[in-house]
Design a protein around this motif. Sequence first.
Motif, short mmCIF file in Angstrom:
data_model
loop_
_atom_site.label_atom_id
_atom_site.label_comp_id
_atom_site.label_asym_id
_atom_site.label_seq_id
_atom_site.Cartn_x
_atom_site.Cartn_y
_atom_site.Cartn_z
N HIS A 1 6.91 -5.15 16.60
CA HIS A 1 6.61 -4.91 18.02
C HIS A 1 6.32 -3.43 18.23
CE1 HIS A 1 7.86 -8.99 18.67
NE2 HIS A 1 8.96 -8.73 18.00
N SER A 2 5.10 -3.05 17.89
CA SER A 2 4.67 -1.66 18.03
C SER A 2 3.16 -1.66 18.26
CB SER A 2 4.99 -0.86 16.77
OG SER A 2 4.44 0.43 16.86
N GLU A 3 2.73 -0.80 19.14
CA GLU A 3 1.30 -0.64 19.39
C GLU A 3 0.71 0.47 18.52
OE1 GLU A 3 -0.46 -2.68 21.42
OE2 GLU A 3 1.43 -3.76 21.62
N LYS A 4 1.54 1.09 17.70
CA LYS A 4 1.11 2.23 16.89
C LYS A 4 0.27 1.75 15.71
CE LYS A 4 3.96 5.30 18.91
NZ LYS A 4 3.65 6.61 19.39
N TYR A 5 -0.64 2.64 15.28
CA TYR A 5 -1.46 2.31 14.12
C TYR A 5 -0.95 3.02 12.88
CZ TYR A 5 -4.05 6.79 14.49
OH TYR A 5 -4.40 8.11 14.52
N CYS A 6 -1.48 2.59 11.75
CA CYS A 6 -1.18 3.19 10.46
C CYS A 6 -2.49 3.21 9.68
CB CYS A 6 -0.13 2.38 9.71
SG CYS A 6 -0.64 0.67 9.39
N ILE A 7 -2.46 3.72 8.49
CA ILE A 7 -3.64 3.71 7.62
C ILE A 7 -3.25 2.99 6.34
CG2 ILE A 7 -5.27 5.11 6.30
CD1 ILE A 7 -5.01 7.24 8.53
N ALA A 8 -4.12 2.07 5.92
CA ALA A 8 -3.90 1.32 4.69
C ALA A 8 -5.21 1.24 3.92
CB ALA A 8 -3.38 -0.08 4.99
N THR A 9 -5.10 1.17 2.61
CA THR A 9 -6.30 1.10 1.78
C THR A 9 -6.77 -0.35 1.63
OG1 THR A 9 -5.22 0.83 -0.37
CG2 THR A 9 -5.50 3.11 0.45
N ASP A 10 -8.02 -0.46 1.21
CA ASP A 10 -8.62 -1.77 0.96
C ASP A 10 -7.93 -2.51 -0.18
OD1 ASP A 10 -10.43 -1.21 2.95
OD2 ASP A 10 -12.14 -0.91 1.61
N LYS A 11 -7.24 -1.80 -1.05
CA LYS A 11 -6.51 -2.47 -2.13
C LYS A 11 -5.51 -3.46 -1.54
CE LYS A 11 -7.94 -0.12 -5.86
NZ LYS A 11 -8.40 -0.68 -7.11
N ILE A 12 -4.97 -3.14 -0.36
CA ILE A 12 -4.02 -4.00 0.33
C ILE A 12 -4.75 -5.03 1.18
CG2 ILE A 12 -2.17 -4.06 2.06
CD1 ILE A 12 -1.49 -1.13 1.01
N THR A 13 -5.62 -4.58 2.06
CA THR A 13 -6.21 -5.46 3.07
C THR A 13 -7.39 -6.29 2.58
OG1 THR A 13 -7.57 -3.67 3.91
CG2 THR A 13 -5.42 -4.01 4.97
N VAL A 14 -8.11 -5.81 1.60
CA VAL A 14 -9.26 -6.56 1.07
C VAL A 14 -8.90 -7.25 -0.24
CG1 VAL A 14 -11.64 -6.36 0.22
CG2 VAL A 14 -10.91 -5.04 2.23
N ASP A 15 -8.26 -6.49 -1.15
CA ASP A 15 -7.92 -7.05 -2.45
C ASP A 15 -6.63 -7.87 -2.43
OD1 ASP A 15 -10.16 -5.71 -3.32
OD2 ASP A 15 -9.06 -4.05 -4.22
N GLY A 16 -5.80 -7.68 -1.39
CA GLY A 16 -4.59 -8.48 -1.25
C GLY A 16 -3.41 -8.01 -2.09
N MET A 17 -3.44 -6.77 -2.54
CA MET A 17 -2.32 -6.24 -3.31
C MET A 17 -1.16 -5.90 -2.37
SD MET A 17 -4.37 -3.81 -6.00
CE MET A 17 -3.05 -3.73 -7.20
N LYS A 18 0.06 -5.92 -2.90
CA LYS A 18 1.24 -5.54 -2.12
C LYS A 18 1.30 -4.01 -1.99
CE LYS A 18 3.01 -9.58 -1.43
NZ LYS A 18 2.92 -10.14 -0.10
N VAL A 19 2.04 -3.55 -0.99
CA VAL A 19 2.26 -2.11 -0.83
C VAL A 19 3.13 -1.64 -1.99
CG1 VAL A 19 3.34 -0.34 0.61
CG2 VAL A 19 2.05 -2.22 1.69
N GLY A 20 2.68 -0.62 -2.69
CA GLY A 20 3.44 -0.05 -3.80
C GLY A 20 3.96 1.33 -3.49
N PHE A 21 3.34 1.98 -2.51
CA PHE A 21 3.71 3.34 -2.13
C PHE A 21 3.43 3.50 -0.64
CE2 PHE A 21 2.25 7.81 -1.52
CZ PHE A 21 3.47 8.43 -1.70
N MET A 22 4.40 4.04 0.07
CA MET A 22 4.22 4.27 1.50
C MET A 22 4.88 5.58 1.88
SD MET A 22 6.79 1.20 2.73
CE MET A 22 7.28 1.66 4.38
N TYR A 23 4.25 6.30 2.79
CA TYR A 23 4.86 7.53 3.27
C TYR A 23 4.56 7.70 4.75
CZ TYR A 23 0.32 9.96 2.95
OH TYR A 23 -0.99 10.35 3.11
N ARG A 24 5.39 8.50 5.39
CA ARG A 24 5.22 8.77 6.82
C ARG A 24 5.04 10.26 7.02
NH1 ARG A 24 8.97 6.69 11.88
NH2 ARG A 24 7.25 6.76 13.38
#
Length: 110
Positions: A18-41
Amino acid sequence: MATKYYKLKAEDLKDLVHSEKYCIATDKITVDGMKVGFMYREEPEDTNDSGWRFFSGTETQEYVDDMRNAMMFSLNTIANYDEAIIPYLKQAIGTELERDENNQFIPLEE
Protein backbone atom coordinates in the motif's frame (compact mmCIF):
# COMPACT_ATOMS: atom_id res chain seq x y z
CA MET A 1 12.20 1.51 -29.82
CA ALA A 2 11.39 -2.16 -29.26
CA THR A 3 8.19 -3.07 -27.46
CA LYS A 4 8.69 -4.60 -24.02
CA TYR A 5 6.63 -7.61 -23.04
CA TYR A 6 6.34 -7.79 -19.27
CA LYS A 7 6.03 -11.16 -17.52
CA LEU A 8 3.01 -9.95 -15.52
CA LYS A 9 -0.05 -8.27 -16.96
CA ALA A 10 -1.47 -5.23 -15.15
CA GLU A 11 -4.78 -7.00 -14.57
CA ASP A 12 -2.99 -9.87 -12.82
CA LEU A 13 -1.32 -7.68 -10.18
CA LYS A 14 -2.49 -8.17 -6.60
CA ASP A 15 -2.63 -5.37 -4.04
CA LEU A 16 0.38 -6.37 -1.91
CA VAL A 17 2.01 -3.05 -0.99
CA HIS A 18 0.00 0.00 0.00
CA SER A 19 2.23 2.74 -1.35
CA GLU A 20 1.91 5.20 -4.20
CA LYS A 21 5.70 5.55 -4.38
CA TYR A 22 7.69 4.37 -7.36
CA CYS A 23 10.93 2.45 -7.62
CA ILE A 24 13.27 1.49 -10.44
CA ALA A 25 13.70 -2.09 -11.62
CA THR A 26 15.57 -3.62 -14.51
CA ASP A 27 14.11 -5.60 -17.38
CA LYS A 28 15.87 -8.69 -16.02
CA ILE A 29 13.09 -8.71 -13.39
CA THR A 30 10.07 -7.34 -15.25
CA VAL A 31 10.68 -8.70 -18.76
CA ASP A 32 12.88 -11.76 -18.18
CA GLY A 33 11.08 -12.76 -14.96
CA MET A 34 14.15 -13.14 -12.78
CA LYS A 35 13.86 -12.71 -8.99
CA VAL A 36 15.35 -9.71 -7.21
CA GLY A 37 18.93 -10.57 -6.28
CA PHE A 38 20.11 -7.15 -5.16
CA MET A 39 18.18 -4.17 -3.85
CA TYR A 40 19.21 -0.87 -2.37
CA ARG A 41 17.54 2.30 -1.17
CA GLU A 42 19.02 5.65 -2.03
CA GLU A 43 17.93 9.21 -1.38
CA PRO A 44 14.65 9.68 -3.32
CA GLU A 45 14.81 11.85 -6.42
CA ASP A 46 11.42 13.45 -5.66
CA THR A 47 8.44 13.10 -3.31
CA ASN A 48 6.96 10.21 -5.32
CA ASP A 49 10.19 8.18 -5.34
CA SER A 50 10.64 5.48 -2.69
CA GLY A 51 14.39 5.42 -3.36
CA TRP A 52 14.32 1.64 -3.94
CA ARG A 53 16.28 0.18 -6.86
CA PHE A 54 15.90 -3.49 -7.82
CA PHE A 55 18.25 -5.71 -9.82
CA SER A 56 18.45 -9.43 -10.54
CA GLY A 57 22.15 -9.33 -9.71
CA THR A 58 23.10 -10.61 -13.17
CA GLU A 59 23.22 -7.22 -14.88
CA THR A 60 26.54 -6.04 -16.26
CA GLN A 61 27.65 -2.44 -15.83
CA GLU A 62 27.04 -1.91 -19.55
CA TYR A 63 23.47 -3.22 -19.14
CA VAL A 64 22.79 -0.92 -16.16
CA ASP A 65 24.29 2.08 -17.96
CA ASP A 66 21.73 1.69 -20.78
CA MET A 67 18.63 3.49 -19.48
CA ARG A 68 16.44 1.46 -21.84
CA ASN A 69 16.99 -1.59 -19.59
CA ALA A 70 15.22 -0.16 -16.54
CA MET A 71 12.01 1.63 -15.78
CA MET A 72 9.99 3.19 -12.99
CA PHE A 73 7.30 0.98 -11.45
CA SER A 74 5.10 1.16 -8.40
CA LEU A 75 6.49 -0.71 -5.40
CA ASN A 76 3.39 -2.90 -5.59
CA THR A 77 4.25 -3.97 -9.13
CA ILE A 78 7.73 -5.16 -8.16
CA ALA A 79 6.34 -6.85 -5.04
CA ASN A 80 4.15 -8.88 -7.40
CA TYR A 81 7.26 -9.98 -9.28
CA ASP A 82 9.00 -10.99 -6.05
CA GLU A 83 7.06 -10.98 -2.78
CA ALA A 84 10.27 -11.64 -0.83
CA ILE A 85 11.09 -7.90 -0.99
CA ILE A 86 8.02 -6.84 1.00
CA PRO A 87 9.41 -7.23 4.56
CA TYR A 88 12.35 -4.95 3.68
CA LEU A 89 10.54 -2.01 2.07
CA LYS A 90 10.51 0.08 5.26
CA GLN A 91 14.29 -0.15 5.65
CA ALA A 92 16.21 3.12 5.87
CA ILE A 93 17.86 5.04 3.06
CA GLY A 94 21.32 3.56 2.57
CA THR A 95 20.13 -0.04 2.95
CA GLU A 96 21.77 -2.53 0.55
CA LEU A 97 20.54 -6.12 0.51
CA GLU A 98 21.61 -9.15 -1.48
CA ARG A 99 19.81 -12.50 -1.78
CA ASP A 100 21.99 -15.32 -0.45
CA GLU A 101 22.17 -19.01 -1.30
CA ASN A 102 19.38 -19.69 1.26
CA ASN A 103 17.05 -17.34 -0.63
CA GLN A 104 17.24 -14.75 2.19
CA PHE A 105 18.12 -11.08 1.87
CA ILE A 106 21.16 -10.13 3.88
CA PRO A 107 22.76 -6.70 4.38
CA LEU A 108 25.90 -6.05 2.37
CA GLU A 109 29.00 -5.41 4.40
CA GLU A 110 30.60 -2.02 3.84
